[in-house]
Design an enzyme around this catalytic site. Structure first.
Site, PDB file in Angstrom:
ATOM      1  N   ALA A   1      -1.987  30.120  32.174  1.00 56.39           N
ATOM      2  CA  ALA A   1      -1.418  30.785  33.343  1.00 56.39           C
ATOM      3  C   ALA A   1      -2.293  31.969  33.763  1.00 56.39           C
ATOM      4  O   ALA A   1      -3.026  32.544  32.961  1.00 56.39           O
ATOM      5  CB  ALA A   1      -0.002  31.256  33.033  1.00 56.39           C
TER       6      ALA A   1
ATOM      7  N   GLY B   1      -1.499  28.865  27.517  1.00 55.98           N
ATOM      8  CA  GLY B   1      -1.081  27.682  28.269  1.00 55.98           C
ATOM      9  C   GLY B   1      -1.982  26.492  28.039  1.00 55.98           C
ATOM     10  O   GLY B   1      -1.539  25.349  28.129  1.00 55.98           O
TER      11      GLY B   1
ATOM     12  N   GLU C   1      -0.701  24.919  24.930  1.00 54.01           N
ATOM     13  CA  GLU C   1       0.584  24.295  25.246  1.00 54.01           C
ATOM     14  C   GLU C   1       0.387  22.996  26.017  1.00 54.01           C
ATOM     15  O   GLU C   1       1.080  22.002  25.766  1.00 54.01           O
ATOM     16  CB  GLU C   1       1.455  25.267  26.040  1.00 54.01           C
ATOM     17  CG  GLU C   1       1.935  26.444  25.205  1.00 54.01           C
ATOM     18  CD  GLU C   1       2.642  27.512  26.008  1.00 54.01           C
ATOM     19  OE1 GLU C   1       3.727  27.942  25.617  1.00 54.01           O
ATOM     20  OE2 GLU C   1       2.085  27.933  27.052  1.00 54.01           O
TER      21      GLU C   1
ATOM     22  N   GLU D   1      -0.225  35.103  23.282  1.00 52.08           N
ATOM     23  CA  GLU D   1       0.657  35.802  24.217  1.00 52.08           C
ATOM     24  C   GLU D   1       1.178  37.125  23.661  1.00 52.08           C
ATOM     25  O   GLU D   1       1.424  38.072  24.412  1.00 52.08           O
ATOM     26  CB  GLU D   1       1.844  34.902  24.602  1.00 52.08           C
ATOM     27  CG  GLU D   1       1.487  33.737  25.500  1.00 52.08           C
ATOM     28  CD  GLU D   1       1.033  32.502  24.734  1.00 52.08           C
ATOM     29  OE1 GLU D   1       0.891  31.443  25.365  1.00 52.08           O
ATOM     30  OE2 GLU D   1       0.816  32.601  23.492  1.00 52.08           O
TER      31      GLU D   1
END
Length: 225
Positions: free
Chosen positions: A33, A76, A79, A99
């Site tokens: 992101a 991300g 993920e 994060e």
């Protein structure tokens, strides 16, 4: 991710596509992101707009999806890789959920899929420290299935995709559903689902062709029906 979602929709509806390979550059698999875009978001915006919900599209594709990860797969990017069905890694790949270093936590499945893949202790360490693991460590922990030299990675992922696509696309989707259910159901419930899907293959022409070809000692010709 919007463009990827559109591409996945197109591949999903294309009867000629039997498997999908997702890759990035040799430097990074995916950037994750946009931190600058997230910097000034409010709770109300995130919760009200269900921020990052559209990222899950990768995990809902019925066709097998292979991630070919070179370079960094952080946040991300990690993920996204874990939403795929099979992960191949280049020998210099690195995986991480950093994060916590930004004052937040993973928001697209990182705490859930990583824990299921590598176990609580390593997942907790990665999520709480932001530390990365190498491709070799990722393979040893069960996060990835194979590690290849950087230059060979995508070719090997495509070979895997071609091998999968040579089987019945219909039955491959059923097999994928059964394996994924192992993450969601109890052993007894999962076994019941597997049995139902197994029995369902006997309603397909491809199951008949596959077994007939085996008995006749020839290569099966699947028609995906």
């Amino acid at each position: 991710m919007t463009e990827m979602g559109q591409a996945l929709d197109a591949f999903e509806s294309d009867s000629q596509v039997g498997a999908i390979v997702i890759t990035g550059s040799e430097k990074a698999f995916a950037a994750g992101a946009d931190i600058k875009e997230m910097q000034n978001r409010t709770f109300q915006e995130c919760y009200g707009g269900n921020f990052l919900a559209h990222w899950n599209r990768v995990s809902t594709v019925k066709k097998p999806v292979i991630a070919a990860v070179n370079g960094f797969a952080l946040g991300g990017g990690c993920e996204l890789a874990m939403m795929c069905d099979i992960i191949y890694a280049g020998e210099k790949a690195q995986f991480g959920q950093p994060e916590i270093l930004l004052g937040t936590i993973p928001g697209a499945g990182g705490t859930q899929r990583l824990t299921r893949a590598v176990g609580k202790s390593l997942a907790m360490e990665m999520v709480l420290t932001g530390d990365r693991i190498s491709a070799q460590e990722a393979k040893a922990s069960g996060l990835v299935s194979k590690v290849y030299p950087t230059a060979q990675l995508v070719e090997e992922a495509i070979k895997c995709g071609e091998k999968i696509a040579g089987n019945s696309k219909l039955v491959s989707s059923m097999a994928k559903e059964a394996v994924n259910a192992a993450y969601e159901l109890s052993l007894a419930e999962g076994n019941r689902l597997e049995k139902r899907l197994f029995h369902s293959t006997f309603a397909t022409a491809d199951r008949k062709e596959g077994m007939t070809a085996f008995v006749e000692k020839r290569k099966a010709i699947f028609e995906d029906k």
